[in-house]
Design a protein around this motif. Structure first.
Motif: not given
Length: 234
Positions: A66-74
């Motif tokens: 979880n986290g933002e930006p979503f596109a960069e989450q592992g």
């Protein structure tokens, strides 16, 4: 905040479950489970959204942090067999995949890895501890039983259907596609509602969430919208 994780911490650990009926960990893990939390071996809380299926000696797992930006989450994805062990459960991940979309080389594939796990189940809640009870702690909540599961072995992964849910884990160092959600179908045409989905061609990576996807599956191959065919070998 962007989150990524090394594959070594991506799986978990199960141990014999202490109970009056002498039920083993191998007997209590079957089911479709969703993540409620993950704490790293160093004590860091790493919230994530994901799923874990244990059924008939086979497991599939996929999660995105979880986290933002979503596109960069592992993200991480694993599949393979599991058996009972002295500490509880031994998982053999035939696919050990992780994505870090912001890295120069976003896809990591560690091939086959083996993990000893400890487990404690309390009703519909289960706690899994990596490294035979000494490592990453993962908590799960039961979504449904594993009594009507269809698992297909792909060249580099597995595809599973259980109830109205699907799970896909497929990939190696050259590329991956993995995700889960719900589905409906008419003949060979499947309408997927993706809860979480990760894909990479080895050079770039993409995360998807809460979106629809149309695919075809005839029992011998899965065809994705980009034309990728994933053949069933067993």
């Amino acid at each position: 905040m962007r989150r990524s994780v090394a594959i070594g911490a991506a799986l978990l650990a199960l141990s014999p479950m202490a109970n009056a009926d002498n039920v083993t960990a191998e007997e209590v893990v079957p089911g479709l489970w969703e993540y409620t939390g993950l704490i790293s071996s160093s004590g860091v809380d790493m919230p994530l959204t994901g799923i874990f299926l244990f059924a008939d000696g086979t497991f599939l797992q996929h999660a995105i942090f979880n986290g933002e930006p979503f596109a960069e989450q592992g993200s991480m994805a694993h599949s393979g067999p599991y058996v009972g062990s002295e500490v509880g459960i031994e998982l053999t991940a035939e696919q050990t995949l992780s994505l870090n979309p912001s890295a120069d080389k976003p896809l990591t594939s560690m091939g086959v890895t083996t993990h000893d796990l400890t487990v404690e189940r309390n009703g519909d809640d289960m706690t899994l501890v990596f490294s035979a009870g000494e490592g990453t702690v993962q908590t799960l909540s039961l979504l449904g039983p594993a009594d009507a599961v269809s698992v297909y072995t792909l060249e580099n992964g597995k595809l599973a259907f259980t109830g109205d849910h699907f799970l896909l884990v497929s990939g190696d160092e050259s590329g991956m596609v993995s995700g889960y959600g719900t589905y409906s179908k008419v003949g060979d045409d499947y309408s997927l509602m993706l809860t979480r989905w990760s894909q990479s061609n080895g050079q770039t990576a993409e995360n998807l969430r809460d979106t629809a996807m149309e695919v075809q599956f005839d029992g011998s191959k899965l065809t994705l919208p980009n034309g990728l065919n994933l053949a069933v070998i067993q």
